[in-house]
Design a protein around this motif. Structure first.
Motif, mmCIF file in Angstrom:
data_model
loop_
_atom_site.group_PDB
_atom_site.id
_atom_site.type_symbol
_atom_site.label_atom_id
_atom_site.label_comp_id
_atom_site.label_asym_id
_atom_site.label_seq_id
_atom_site.Cartn_x
_atom_site.Cartn_y
_atom_site.Cartn_z
ATOM 1 N N SER A 269 22.217 45.513 65.459
ATOM 2 C CA SER A 269 23.097 44.874 64.467
ATOM 3 C C SER A 269 23.322 45.784 63.267
ATOM 4 C CB SER A 269 22.495 43.543 64.010
ATOM 5 O OG SER A 269 22.401 42.631 65.090
ATOM 6 N N LEU A 270 22.270 46.487 62.849
ATOM 7 C CA LEU A 270 22.410 47.403 61.716
ATOM 8 C C LEU A 270 23.377 48.533 62.052
ATOM 9 C CD1 LEU A 270 21.628 48.333 58.894
ATOM 10 C CD2 LEU A 270 19.659 49.514 59.900
ATOM 11 N N LEU A 271 23.276 49.085 63.265
ATOM 12 C CA LEU A 271 24.201 50.150 63.654
ATOM 13 C C LEU A 271 25.639 49.645 63.625
ATOM 14 C CD1 LEU A 271 22.377 51.912 66.645
ATOM 15 C CD2 LEU A 271 22.360 52.524 64.214
ATOM 16 N N ASP A 272 25.866 48.422 64.094
ATOM 17 C CA ASP A 272 27.212 47.852 64.043
ATOM 18 C C ASP A 272 27.684 47.702 62.596
ATOM 19 O OD1 ASP A 272 27.275 47.676 66.803
ATOM 20 O OD2 ASP A 272 26.721 45.554 66.868
ATOM 21 N N HIS A 273 26.782 47.285 61.716
ATOM 22 C CA HIS A 273 27.153 47.069 60.318
ATOM 23 C C HIS A 273 27.488 48.386 59.620
ATOM 24 C CE1 HIS A 273 27.451 45.012 56.526
ATOM 25 N NE2 HIS A 273 26.525 45.788 55.977
ATOM 26 N N LEU A 274 26.779 49.449 59.962
ATOM 27 C CA LEU A 274 27.045 50.743 59.330
ATOM 28 C C LEU A 274 28.481 51.196 59.572
ATOM 29 C CD1 LEU A 274 23.770 52.775 60.047
ATOM 30 C CD2 LEU A 274 24.443 51.605 57.938
ATOM 31 N N PRO A 279 30.060 55.691 54.486
ATOM 32 C CA PRO A 279 28.786 56.393 54.245
ATOM 33 C C PRO A 279 28.492 56.700 52.782
ATOM 34 C CG PRO A 279 29.855 57.295 56.184
ATOM 35 C CD PRO A 279 30.827 56.324 55.566
ATOM 36 N N SER A 280 29.522 56.804 51.937
ATOM 37 C CA SER A 280 29.288 57.042 50.507
ATOM 38 C C SER A 280 28.581 55.863 49.856
ATOM 39 C CB SER A 280 30.614 57.307 49.787
ATOM 40 O OG SER A 280 31.443 56.148 49.785
ATOM 41 N N ARG A 281 28.546 54.713 50.543
ATOM 42 C CA ARG A 281 27.923 53.513 49.991
ATOM 43 C C ARG A 281 26.547 53.224 50.579
ATOM 44 N NH1 ARG A 281 33.302 49.547 50.305
ATOM 45 N NH2 ARG A 281 34.654 50.871 49.034
ATOM 46 N N TYR A 282 26.054 54.106 51.438
ATOM 47 C CA TYR A 282 24.761 53.827 52.063
ATOM 48 C C TYR A 282 23.624 53.830 51.047
ATOM 49 C CZ TYR A 282 26.838 54.344 56.742
ATOM 50 O OH TYR A 282 27.586 54.191 57.879
ATOM 51 N N ARG A 308 26.408 58.354 61.515
ATOM 52 C CA ARG A 308 26.207 57.369 60.452
ATOM 53 C C ARG A 308 24.721 57.112 60.217
ATOM 54 N NH1 ARG A 308 31.098 55.069 62.742
ATOM 55 N NH2 ARG A 308 29.886 53.803 64.211
ATOM 56 N N LEU A 309 23.948 57.044 61.303
ATOM 57 C CA LEU A 309 22.513 56.826 61.174
ATOM 58 C C LEU A 309 21.850 57.993 60.452
ATOM 59 C CD1 LEU A 309 20.012 55.121 61.787
ATOM 60 C CD2 LEU A 309 19.861 56.291 64.003
ATOM 61 N N VAL A 310 22.335 59.204 60.671
ATOM 62 C CA VAL A 310 21.799 60.376 59.975
ATOM 63 C C VAL A 310 21.949 60.205 58.467
ATOM 64 C CG1 VAL A 310 22.176 62.834 59.527
ATOM 65 C CG2 VAL A 310 22.097 61.997 61.889
ATOM 66 N N ARG A 344 23.029 69.032 66.545
ATOM 67 C CA ARG A 344 21.593 68.890 66.836
ATOM 68 C C ARG A 344 20.730 69.027 65.592
ATOM 69 N NH1 ARG A 344 23.659 73.516 68.717
ATOM 70 N NH2 ARG A 344 22.781 75.509 68.076
ATOM 71 N N LYS A 345 21.113 69.877 64.657
ATOM 72 C CA LYS A 345 20.289 70.064 63.461
ATOM 73 C C LYS A 345 20.255 68.797 62.612
ATOM 74 C CE LYS A 345 20.684 75.063 63.283
ATOM 75 N NZ LYS A 345 21.078 76.237 62.497
ATOM 76 N N LYS A 346 21.372 68.094 62.555
ATOM 77 C CA LYS A 346 21.378 66.825 61.834
ATOM 78 C C LYS A 346 20.446 65.822 62.503
ATOM 79 C CE LYS A 346 25.855 66.704 59.525
ATOM 80 N NZ LYS A 346 27.033 65.859 59.249
ATOM 81 N N TYR A 347 20.491 65.780 63.834
ATOM 82 C CA TYR A 347 19.688 64.790 64.544
ATOM 83 C C TYR A 347 18.200 65.101 64.436
ATOM 84 C CZ TYR A 347 24.244 63.564 66.468
ATOM 85 O OH TYR A 347 25.558 63.194 66.598
#
Length: 368
Positions: A269-274, A279-282, A308-310, A344-347
């Protein structure tokens, strides 16, 4: 080198229901984006003196020496310069004459060698009031342009003495041209630059796009920086215990209810909400949250969701928000294809940071 300060203690509470990140839709005015361009809370107290170089990595000691000299030089170079501007940095400023040669330093190194610690230390050491120094991630800088517009961003930042860009990334050719042009204009205005990345300036973009399409832009960026290599191993994994195994849904739920200021959400659910929050509001999404509790952690389904999760992982790490989770361990979030691809570096950075936060969250779970 030393690790960042540990997360503050949390007081247990049995009365308040946990928060939900999925119930939040923050609005962030442009003025806040400008005012928050300072080192994140995790790096409020870091200084060059608190960075402890690994004796087996002489490049770390050399980096401190070079950056201390760079900060001192910025003070000397602006003795006769202007720089006064209006509220929150808006308005024209009298820029100092641009010196010859590179106007910046570029800290290149792997995960967890202390690049952000050193970048924040440079920000603190530069002799200028906070309103004349800016610190943000590459994503935050592009978000600022999106909020203010290009010309207003140039005007806003042109009176600064220093712009620090953490985790410099080139995620698409449009951002490459945008940031290259922006930095070129700022250098012309006399702004000094400092950046961190896991890739040397001349190698940015490799493995992501056809480099020939924007190689000229990358080379232009590279000319603004003196590369400074920092070798070493990830301090988050050096001498520390392995990341805790995921907890059960029941343990996570109990921890959320027992921890003041905790949030509780299902991971899918969180992934869907993101996807519904820019992203500027995370950062604003996590305002007041003192622990993030997640149930049913699953593999991230696609690259857009993964990126987005990153960003969320970066904001949680910046704010030292511990994480308690059930489901899969964080090192299984991303597919092999993702971990071998251009991002890959971000992940790997997200895995490293979420693992560190999971260690912090372990103490919030009561023993059964």
């Amino acid at each position: 080198m030393s690790s960042s300060p540990s997360a503050p203690g949390l007081r247990p509470s049995t009365d308040a229901a946990p928060l939900s990140l999925c119930a939040r839709a923050p609005h962030v005015p442009a003025e806040r984006l400008v005012a928050e361009m300072v080192p994140p809370p995790r790096f409020d107290s870091v200084r060059f003196s608190t960075y402890i170089p690994d004796p087996n990595q002489p490049s770390q000691t050399e980096a401190v020496r070079v950056l201390e000299g760079f900060a001192a030089g910025l003070g000397a170079a602006h003795q006769a310069g202007g720089g006064k501007r209006g509220f929150l940095g808006f308005g024209k400023a009298r820029a100092a004459k641009t010196p010859a040669g590179p106007r910046g330093v570029y800290l290149d190194g792997g995960y967890g060698v202390g690049k952000t610690h050193l970048l924040a230390s440079l920000w603190h050491a530069t002799p200028a009031e906070p309103a004349l120094k800016a610190f943000g991630t590459f994503v935050e800088l592009t978000n600022l342009v999106g909020a203010l517009g290009f010309q207003q961003t140039v005007t806003t930042l042109s009176g600064h003495r220093l712009l620090c860009i953490d985790e410099f990334e080139l995620d698409d050719p449009g951002d490459t041209v945008l940031v290259s042009t922006l930095l070129g204009r700022l250098v012309e205005a006399g702004v000094a630059l400092a950046a961190t990345s896991n890739t040397l300036p001349g190698k940015l973009g490799e493995g992501r796009f056809a480099a020939a399409d924007f190689l000229r832009e990358i080379q232009g960026l590279s000319a603004h920086f003196r590369p400074l290599r920092i070798d070493g191993e990830d301090y988050r994994h050096r001498g520390l215990p392995e990341a805790p195994a995921p907890f059960s849904d029941e343990q996570v739920t109990r921890a959320a209810h027992a921890t003041e200021g905790a949030s509780l959400d299902g991971f899918p659910s969180l992934l869907d909400h993101l996807a519904k929050v820019h992203p500027s509001r995370y950062g604003a999404l996590t305002d007041g949250v003192r622990a993030v509790c997640l149930t049913d952690v699953q593999p991230v389904p696609d690259q857009a969701t993964a990126l987005r999760l990153v960003v969320l992982a970066d904001r949680l790490y910046d704010r030292e928000v511990p994480v308690v989770a059930s489901g899969l361990p964080f090192d299984r979030l991303f597919s092999e294809e993702m971990l071998n691809g251009g991002y890959r570096k971000k992940y790997f950075r997200a895995i490293s940071r979420l693992t560190a936060l999971a260690r912090d969250g372990k103490s919030l779970v009561a023993a059964d």
